[in-house]
Design a protein around this motif. Structure first.
Motif, PDB file in Angstrom:
ATOM      1  N   GLY A 141      55.870   7.282 -54.041  1.00  0.00           N
ATOM      2  CA  GLY A 141      56.096   8.415 -54.935  1.00  0.00           C
ATOM      3  C   GLY A 141      55.006   8.643 -55.950  1.00  0.00           C
ATOM      4  O   GLY A 141      55.172   9.455 -56.871  1.00  0.00           O
ATOM      5  N   LEU A 142      53.868   7.973 -55.797  1.00  0.00           N
ATOM      6  CA  LEU A 142      52.725   8.141 -56.703  1.00  0.00           C
ATOM      7  C   LEU A 142      51.786   9.179 -56.108  1.00  0.00           C
ATOM      8  O   LEU A 142      50.704   8.873 -55.610  1.00  0.00           O
ATOM      9  CB  LEU A 142      52.016   6.790 -56.899  1.00  0.00           C
ATOM     10  N   TRP A 143      52.190  10.437 -56.173  1.00  0.00           N
ATOM     11  CA  TRP A 143      51.517  11.488 -55.415  1.00  0.00           C
ATOM     12  C   TRP A 143      51.573  12.801 -56.199  1.00  0.00           C
ATOM     13  O   TRP A 143      52.617  13.167 -56.745  1.00  0.00           O
ATOM     14  CB  TRP A 143      52.208  11.651 -54.065  1.00  0.00           C
ATOM     15  N   ASN A 144      50.434  13.507 -56.267  1.00  0.00           N
ATOM     16  CA  ASN A 144      50.357  14.809 -56.947  1.00  0.00           C
ATOM     17  C   ASN A 144      50.899  14.739 -58.373  1.00  0.00           C
ATOM     18  O   ASN A 144      51.526  15.687 -58.862  1.00  0.00           O
ATOM     19  CB  ASN A 144      51.121  15.881 -56.158  1.00  0.00           C
ATOM     20  N   MET A 145      50.602  13.649 -59.060  1.00  0.00           N
ATOM     21  CA  MET A 145      51.148  13.484 -60.410  1.00  0.00           C
ATOM     22  C   MET A 145      50.534  14.433 -61.422  1.00  0.00           C
ATOM     23  O   MET A 145      51.072  14.627 -62.505  1.00  0.00           O
ATOM     24  CB  MET A 145      50.970  12.030 -60.858  1.00  0.00           C
ATOM     25  N   PHE A 146      49.411  15.066 -61.081  1.00  0.00           N
ATOM     26  CA  PHE A 146      48.737  15.980 -61.998  1.00  0.00           C
ATOM     27  C   PHE A 146      49.469  17.309 -62.145  1.00  0.00           C
ATOM     28  O   PHE A 146      49.259  18.030 -63.121  1.00  0.00           O
ATOM     29  CB  PHE A 146      47.315  16.271 -61.493  1.00  0.00           C
ATOM     30  N   LEU A 147      50.294  17.666 -61.148  1.00  0.00           N
ATOM     31  CA  LEU A 147      50.921  18.984 -61.167  1.00  0.00           C
ATOM     32  C   LEU A 147      51.894  19.098 -62.331  1.00  0.00           C
ATOM     33  O   LEU A 147      52.762  18.252 -62.500  1.00  0.00           O
ATOM     34  CB  LEU A 147      51.661  19.246 -59.853  1.00  0.00           C
ATOM     35  N   PRO A 148      51.765  20.149 -63.145  1.00  0.00           N
ATOM     36  CA  PRO A 148      52.669  20.310 -64.292  1.00  0.00           C
ATOM     37  C   PRO A 148      54.084  20.635 -63.849  1.00  0.00           C
ATOM     38  O   PRO A 148      54.354  20.876 -62.664  1.00  0.00           O
ATOM     39  CB  PRO A 148      52.043  21.469 -65.070  1.00  0.00           C
ATOM     40  N   LYS A 149      54.982  20.669 -64.808  1.00  0.00           N
ATOM     41  CA  LYS A 149      56.392  20.839 -64.492  1.00  0.00           C
ATOM     42  C   LYS A 149      56.679  22.162 -63.783  1.00  0.00           C
ATOM     43  O   LYS A 149      57.641  22.274 -63.029  1.00  0.00           O
ATOM     44  CB  LYS A 149      57.214  20.736 -65.771  1.00  0.00           C
ATOM     45  N   ALA A 150      55.839  23.161 -64.020  1.00  0.00           N
ATOM     46  CA  ALA A 150      56.052  24.456 -63.364  1.00  0.00           C
ATOM     47  C   ALA A 150      55.967  24.351 -61.850  1.00  0.00           C
ATOM     48  O   ALA A 150      56.496  25.189 -61.125  1.00  0.00           O
ATOM     49  CB  ALA A 150      55.020  25.469 -63.864  1.00  0.00           C
ATOM     50  N   HIS A 151      55.279  23.307 -61.358  1.00  0.00           N
ATOM     51  CA  HIS A 151      55.146  23.101 -59.916  1.00  0.00           C
ATOM     52  C   HIS A 151      55.727  21.744 -59.533  1.00  0.00           C
ATOM     53  O   HIS A 151      55.257  21.090 -58.606  1.00  0.00           O
ATOM     54  CB  HIS A 151      53.678  23.181 -59.511  1.00  0.00           C
ATOM     55  N   GLY A 152      56.757  21.330 -60.239  1.00  0.00           N
ATOM     56  CA  GLY A 152      57.294  19.987 -60.086  1.00  0.00           C
ATOM     57  C   GLY A 152      57.845  19.680 -58.712  1.00  0.00           C
ATOM     58  O   GLY A 152      57.929  18.518 -58.327  1.00  0.00           O
ATOM     59  N   GLU A 153      58.220  20.720 -57.941  1.00  0.00           N
ATOM     60  CA  GLU A 153      58.784  20.445 -56.623  1.00  0.00           C
ATOM     61  C   GLU A 153      57.750  19.847 -55.683  1.00  0.00           C
ATOM     62  O   GLU A 153      58.088  19.258 -54.660  1.00  0.00           O
ATOM     63  CB  GLU A 153      59.354  21.736 -56.013  1.00  0.00           C
ATOM     64  N   HIS A 154      56.454  19.995 -56.030  1.00  0.00           N
ATOM     65  CA  HIS A 154      55.395  19.474 -55.172  1.00  0.00           C
ATOM     66  C   HIS A 154      54.875  18.114 -55.633  1.00  0.00           C
ATOM     67  O   HIS A 154      54.099  17.481 -54.934  1.00  0.00           O
ATOM     68  CB  HIS A 154      54.218  20.457 -55.122  1.00  0.00           C
ATOM     69  N   GLY A 155      55.220  17.690 -56.821  1.00  0.00           N
ATOM     70  CA  GLY A 155      54.670  16.438 -57.335  1.00  0.00           C
ATOM     71  C   GLY A 155      55.649  15.764 -58.271  1.00  0.00           C
ATOM     72  O   GLY A 155      56.864  15.904 -58.137  1.00  0.00           O
ATOM     73  N   ALA A 156      55.096  15.047 -59.253  1.00  0.00           N
ATOM     74  CA  ALA A 156      55.944  14.300 -60.173  1.00  0.00           C
ATOM     75  C   ALA A 156      56.589  15.200 -61.217  1.00  0.00           C
ATOM     76  O   ALA A 156      57.544  14.790 -61.874  1.00  0.00           O
ATOM     77  CB  ALA A 156      55.129  13.205 -60.850  1.00  0.00           C
ATOM     78  N   GLY A 157      56.067  16.411 -61.408  1.00  0.00           N
ATOM     79  CA  GLY A 157      56.643  17.330 -62.378  1.00  0.00           C
ATOM     80  C   GLY A 157      56.456  16.884 -63.813  1.00  0.00           C
ATOM     81  O   GLY A 157      57.305  17.141 -64.669  1.00  0.00           O
ATOM     82  N   LEU A 158      55.327  16.225 -64.104  1.00  0.00           N
ATOM     83  CA  LEU A 158      55.062  15.717 -65.441  1.00  0.00           C
ATOM     84  C   LEU A 158      54.394  16.771 -66.310  1.00  0.00           C
ATOM     85  O   LEU A 158      53.744  17.695 -65.816  1.00  0.00           O
ATOM     86  CB  LEU A 158      54.148  14.491 -65.359  1.00  0.00           C
ATOM     87  N   SER A 159      54.545  16.621 -67.602  1.00  0.00           N
ATOM     88  CA  SER A 159      53.774  17.431 -68.537  1.00  0.00           C
ATOM     89  C   SER A 159      52.357  16.880 -68.605  1.00  0.00           C
ATOM     90  O   SER A 159      52.065  15.776 -68.124  1.00  0.00           O
ATOM     91  CB  SER A 159      54.410  17.389 -69.924  1.00  0.00           C
ATOM     92  N   ASN A 160      51.439  17.649 -69.212  1.00  0.00           N
ATOM     93  CA  ASN A 160      50.077  17.158 -69.402  1.00  0.00           C
ATOM     94  C   ASN A 160      50.066  15.888 -70.242  1.00  0.00           C
ATOM     95  O   ASN A 160      49.294  14.963 -69.985  1.00  0.00           O
ATOM     96  CB  ASN A 160      49.221  18.237 -70.072  1.00  0.00           C
ATOM     97  N   LEU A 161      50.918  15.849 -71.254  1.00  0.00           N
ATOM     98  CA  LEU A 161      50.985  14.674 -72.125  1.00  0.00           C
ATOM     99  C   LEU A 161      51.467  13.447 -71.356  1.00  0.00           C
ATOM    100  O   LEU A 161      50.949  12.341 -71.531  1.00  0.00           O
ATOM    101  CB  LEU A 161      51.913  14.962 -73.306  1.00  0.00           C
ATOM    102  N   GLU A 162      52.442  13.629 -70.475  1.00  0.00           N
ATOM    103  CA  GLU A 162      52.939  12.517 -69.677  1.00  0.00           C
ATOM    104  C   GLU A 162      51.915  12.054 -68.644  1.00  0.00           C
ATOM    105  O   GLU A 162      51.853  10.872 -68.288  1.00  0.00           O
ATOM    106  CB  GLU A 162      54.244  12.918 -68.979  1.00  0.00           C
ATOM    107  N   TYR A 163      51.116  12.995 -68.147  1.00  0.00           N
ATOM    108  CA  TYR A 163      50.122  12.651 -67.130  1.00  0.00           C
ATOM    109  C   TYR A 163      48.934  11.895 -67.714  1.00  0.00           C
ATOM    110  O   TYR A 163      48.275  11.114 -67.016  1.00  0.00           O
ATOM    111  CB  TYR A 163      49.632  13.936 -66.445  1.00  0.00           C
TER     112      TYR A 163
END
Length: 410
Positions: free
Chosen positions: A61-83
């Protein structure tokens, strides 16, 4: 200002740290050896080791972690601060980001397609990029003009019936040498006579194997040949469907601003990780070596270098987190002042810290026996890449002058 992370974000930090310890650091030398032999037939073929690690990372599950929450269905759905702390960990090893499908220029290209691509463009290009099945490149900088002023760009994108025809010369098209690279995002002029200079440019999607795409040479940075390459490319009457235009004619600058903001802050996050690792190595080296009857760690000048490095890293980390937080709360455009400040501060900081670590390591510091030489190259290059220091300084100052030039009413 509260930079505490959610339980999920902290869990990902721990998970990523364990993955790096188990799978990435132990394989640094093996990766370098395999990557050295990866260039064949003018294309860079990623080591099998990298593909194995990518499969492990995705399974965890360590995949596409850069994608922001707006595109969370494709990755971790993290905020910039969390990333940010995750990118910092990945930045400790030059190639680690690709293991988690979080490497430039793909991250910026994926965000560009997610934000500005049509549904058909997303199906054709974004989906395989998110899956890690292909790689991509960003083709903007030109050798014949000062590309720090993007209005100088000369590459022509001319409409011809149901197609666009592209002619121009680019270089530092990072990623285009990779054998897995299938897509080039090209910036050029569709309306060179438009009196609004920022409406002259457009971006268009070009298949890497399209007729007329000619790789002239790879560009080495400080003598290093990057795996994915930064080649010089000639676009010689390259014809693509009109549907390959991104967002529409004249929208190139708008797309560039949407793309480059996150890309710049991601570079800063990674460089903080590189600087932090350099500081740790500097401390270890200083404590393990002796000169003139004393440990290096007992020499005042070395202690000062270590202390200055700690202070500078913490300052840079704080402004990067502030920028990420502002991006999350108010959007990338509103956060452009802090993004610019981070881009000005962090690469220079990283280059200074890594340079100090190199000095403490002596001859070993400039050799292939540590990560320091390549890390220094990366830090120094990013003072130019994604906009040189002078451009960010000028734009930040202009914004501040507009904001503060008029004295407040008594």
């Amino acid at each position: 200002m509260d930079f505490n992370h959610s339980d999920r974000a902290r869990a990902l930090q721990e998970q990523l740290s364990v993955f790096m310890d188990r799978h990435v650091y132990p394989n640094e030398k093996a990766y370098e050896a395999a990557a050295h032999d990866g260039m064949r037939d003018g294309r860079y073929h990623a080591p099998a080791l990298l593909e194995e690690l990518k499969a492990k990372a995705r399974a965890e599950g360590l995949w596409n972690m850069f994608l922001p929450k707006a595109h969370g269905e494709h990755g971790a759905g993290l905020s910039n601060l969390e990333y940010a702390p995750l990118a910092e960990m990945m930045g400790r090893v030059e190639w680690a980001s690709e293991v988690f499908n979080c490497s430039a220029p793909d991250t910026g290209n994926m965000e560009t397609l997610a934000l500005f691509g049509s549904e058909a463009q997303k199906r054709e290009w974004l989906d395989p990029l998110l899956d890690g099945r292909i790689r991509s490149a960003f083709s903007m900088t030109e050798p014949e003009v000062a590309s720090s002023d993007a209005t100088n760009i000369r590459c022509s994108i001319r409409r011809d019936g149901d197609s666009y025809v592209i002619n121009g010369r680019k270089w530092f098209t990072s990623g285009a040498q990779a054998a897995a690279c299938k897509l080039l995002i090209v910036m050029g002029k569709t309306d060179p006579d438009n009196p609004q200079t920022h409406k002259q440019q457009s971006m268009i999607l070009v298949p890497r194997d399209a007729p007329g795409v000619k790789i002239i040479r790879d560009i080495h940075v400080f003598g290093y040949q990057s795996g994915i390459g930064h080649p010089e490319i000639v676009y010689d009457n390259v014809r693509v469907p009109a549907s390959n235009i991104l967002l529409g004619e004249g929208r190139g600058f708008e797309i560039a601003q949407g793309r480059l903001g996150p890309g710049r802050i991601h570079h800063c996050m990674r460089l903080i990780g590189a600087a932090q690792r350099a500081l740790e190595l500097m401390c270890q080296r200083a404590e393990s070596r002796a000169a003139f009857g004393m440990k290096l760690s007992e020499h005042g000048s070395v202690r000062e270098d270590i202390a200055h490095s700690f202070c500078e890293i913490e300052q840079a980390r704080m402004i990067t987190l502030m920028a990420a937080d502002k991006m999350d709360r108010l959007g990338n455009k509103v956060a452009k002042d802090l993004i610019a400040a981070a881009k000005i501060i962090v690469p220079s900081m990283a280059a200074r810290v890594i340079d100090r670590a190199i000095q403490v390591h002596g001859g070993m510091g400039v050799s292939q026996d540590t990560f320091l030489a390549k890390a220094y190259t990366y830090a120094r290059y990013i003072r130019i890449g994604d906009g040189p220091d002078q451009v960010h300084l000028s734009q930040l100052a202009r914004h501040l002058i507009r904001q503060h030039a008029q004295p407040a009413a008594a």
